[in-house]
Design a protein around this motif. Structure first.
Motif, short mmCIF file in Angstrom:
data_model
loop_
_atom_site.label_atom_id
_atom_site.label_comp_id
_atom_site.label_asym_id
_atom_site.label_seq_id
_atom_site.Cartn_x
_atom_site.Cartn_y
_atom_site.Cartn_z
N ARG A 115 -18.30 6.23 -6.69
CA ARG A 115 -16.98 6.89 -6.47
C ARG A 115 -15.98 6.06 -5.54
O ARG A 115 -14.87 6.43 -5.14
N THR A 116 -16.41 4.83 -5.43
CA THR A 116 -15.63 3.98 -4.78
C THR A 116 -15.12 2.38 -5.51
O THR A 116 -15.87 2.26 -6.51
N GLY A 117 -13.82 2.07 -5.24
CA GLY A 117 -13.59 0.73 -5.74
C GLY A 117 -12.71 -0.04 -4.73
O GLY A 117 -12.46 0.49 -3.71
N PHE A 118 -12.69 -1.52 -4.79
CA PHE A 118 -12.03 -2.29 -3.79
C PHE A 118 -11.02 -3.03 -4.45
O PHE A 118 -11.16 -3.62 -5.54
N LEU A 119 -9.91 -3.55 -3.75
CA LEU A 119 -8.89 -4.21 -4.27
C LEU A 119 -8.15 -4.70 -2.90
O LEU A 119 -8.02 -4.35 -1.92
N GLN A 120 -7.86 -6.17 -2.76
CA GLN A 120 -7.10 -6.80 -1.91
C GLN A 120 -5.45 -6.58 -2.06
O GLN A 120 -5.02 -6.44 -3.07
N GLY A 121 -4.95 -6.36 -0.78
CA GLY A 121 -3.47 -6.11 -0.88
C GLY A 121 -2.95 -5.76 0.61
O GLY A 121 -3.96 -5.50 1.52
N SER A 122 -1.71 -5.65 0.71
CA SER A 122 -1.03 -5.34 2.11
C SER A 122 -0.38 -4.18 1.77
O SER A 122 0.26 -3.87 0.91
N VAL A 123 -0.44 -3.48 3.03
CA VAL A 123 0.07 -2.19 3.11
C VAL A 123 1.66 -2.10 3.19
O VAL A 123 2.42 -1.14 2.80
N THR A 124 2.00 -3.42 3.36
CA THR A 124 3.64 -3.63 3.31
C THR A 124 4.15 -3.75 1.89
O THR A 124 5.44 -4.00 1.70
N ASP A 125 3.22 -3.98 1.03
CA ASP A 125 3.55 -4.50 -0.56
C ASP A 125 2.38 -3.91 -1.49
O ASP A 125 1.60 -4.61 -1.77
N LEU A 126 2.22 -2.73 -1.54
CA LEU A 126 0.97 -2.15 -2.24
C LEU A 126 0.96 -2.71 -3.66
O LEU A 126 1.82 -2.44 -4.26
N PRO A 127 -0.51 -3.02 -3.98
CA PRO A 127 -0.28 -3.59 -5.31
C PRO A 127 -0.77 -2.26 -6.25
O PRO A 127 -1.54 -2.54 -7.08
N PHE A 128 -0.11 -1.43 -6.26
CA PHE A 128 -0.32 0.07 -7.24
C PHE A 128 1.11 0.46 -7.56
O PHE A 128 1.93 0.37 -7.06
N GLN A 129 0.97 1.21 -8.73
CA GLN A 129 2.28 1.76 -9.23
C GLN A 129 2.68 3.01 -8.62
O GLN A 129 1.98 3.60 -8.02
N ASP A 130 3.92 3.34 -8.70
CA ASP A 130 4.31 4.80 -8.09
C ASP A 130 3.46 5.85 -8.69
O ASP A 130 3.01 6.03 -9.57
N GLN A 131 3.48 6.69 -7.56
CA GLN A 131 2.96 8.03 -7.73
C GLN A 131 1.53 7.96 -8.40
O GLN A 131 1.12 8.82 -9.44
N SER A 132 0.49 6.98 -7.80
CA SER A 132 -0.64 6.89 -8.30
C SER A 132 -1.91 7.66 -7.44
O SER A 132 -2.87 7.89 -8.23
N PHE A 133 -1.61 8.22 -6.27
CA PHE A 133 -2.60 8.69 -5.50
C PHE A 133 -2.45 10.33 -5.06
O PHE A 133 -1.17 10.51 -4.95
N ASP A 134 -3.38 10.89 -4.93
CA ASP A 134 -3.16 12.44 -4.25
C ASP A 134 -3.09 12.30 -2.75
O ASP A 134 -2.58 12.92 -2.10
N ARG A 135 -3.84 11.24 -2.34
CA ARG A 135 -3.98 11.07 -0.82
C ARG A 135 -4.04 9.63 -0.49
O ARG A 135 -4.56 8.65 -1.10
#
Ligand SMILES: C[S@@+](CC[C@H](N)C(=O)[O-])C[C@H]1O[C@@H](n2cnc3c(N)ncnc32)[C@H](O)[C@@H]1O
Length: 275
Positions: A115-135
């Motif tokens: 149920r887990t996955g990990f990725l490196q990135g900064s909170v000031t420039d998130l490496p995710f697309q818009d509207q990807s997460f429920d929380r």
């Protein structure tokens, strides 16, 4: 380097090399090697409660932004008090951190958990697309950022990657708690944002980023906290032990009946919703 990132902060987390569950707890909570057992116990309890507040009701895809060594997300996934209700979508947690070292520790500890996955990135420039997460959960991270611009930028990024009506849980150290005031006026410490903000300042920052507050949970009602580590008598009689008991009593027995008192805590977690 991006002005929203702090090279010294990154160097600190990258240089942590010791391993072991007890070390991971000390590391995440910035505790010295000779921390007494009762402090470790109370930090463990704090993490259980914080994980419960952050993850309760979570479903679908959750981002733990600045997950560190994975303490909170691993506790949440193990915690039977945060059940995956049958009608809810299964919980999947992505842990992200800008330190490869902390991320590797988290991934190693979560090994075998699908149920887990990990990725490196900064909170000031998130490496995710818009509207990807429920929380999105971000614990102890805004407080590490180099300036208020970086904290505002992180909140904008959390807003961007959340789905409509997605939930954000994020924390701050209260500039108006009695403990902070003691540090400021007695110990002459620098008490400044983004690490220390008042509840109303934090509320405003959340609103400016497009969130409305649902609930908050205060921790740490001790009068004196870390300074008692310096007490040479603590092996004989430690006043910290008694203030610890008092603080836990307030957190567990009094606050559930008096929610307004949460704002008197030293560390405050806020749950909010994307407007
Ligand atoms: C105090 S630890 C908190 C870890 C975890 N969230 C917890 O509550 O146990 C702070 C973490 O934030 C990470 N961090 C600091 N600045 C960051 C940034 N700009 N982007 C992502 N992670 C960052 C650090 O590498 C560290 O792992």
């Amino acid at each position: 380097m991006d002005c929203h990132l702090d090279p010294e902060e990154l160097e600190f987390w990258e240089s942590q090399k010791r391993c072991g569950e007890e070390i991971d707890l000390k590391l995440a909570r910035d505790l010295p090697d000779d921390t007494p057992d009762f402090i470790l116990k109370m930090m463990g309890d704090f993490e259980e409660d914080a994980a419960e507040f952050c993850f309760s009701g979570a479903e679908g895809l959750v981002l733990d932004a600045g997950c560190g060594n994975g303490n909170l997300l691993l506790r949440a996934l193990k915690n039977k008090k945060i059940p995956a209700k049958p009608e809810k979508r299964a919980l999947q947690v992505i842990g992200m951190d800008f330190s490869a070292n902390m991320l590797c520790r988290a991934a190693l500890r979560a090994k075998g958990n699908d149920r887990t996955g990990f990725l490196q990135g900064s909170v000031t420039d998130l490496p995710f697309q818009d509207q990807s997460f429920d929380r999105v959960i971000s614990s102890g991270v805004l407080t590490c950022l180099p300036n208020t611009g970086a904290a505002a930028r992180a909140l904008q990024e959390f807003y961007r990657v959340l789905k409509p009506e997605g939930v954000l849980v994020v924390d701050f150290f209260s500039r108006t708690s009695h403990y902070t005031l003691i540090r400021k006026h007695l110990f002459r410490e620098t008490i400044k944002p983004p690490e220390y903000v008042s509840p109303s300042e934090f509320n405003r920052a959340l609103e400016d980023a497009g969130f409305s507050v649902l609930a908050c949970r205060g921790f740490d009602f001790k009068p004196c906290q870390g300074y008692l580590f310096l007490n040479p008598w603590r092996r004989v009689i430690d006043p910290g032990y008694f203030q610890e008991k008092l603080s836990r009593y307030l957190e567990r027995k009094v606050l559930p009946r008096q929610p307004g008192l949460n704002l008197l805590g030293y560390r405050i977690y806020v749950k909010c919703i994307k407007k």
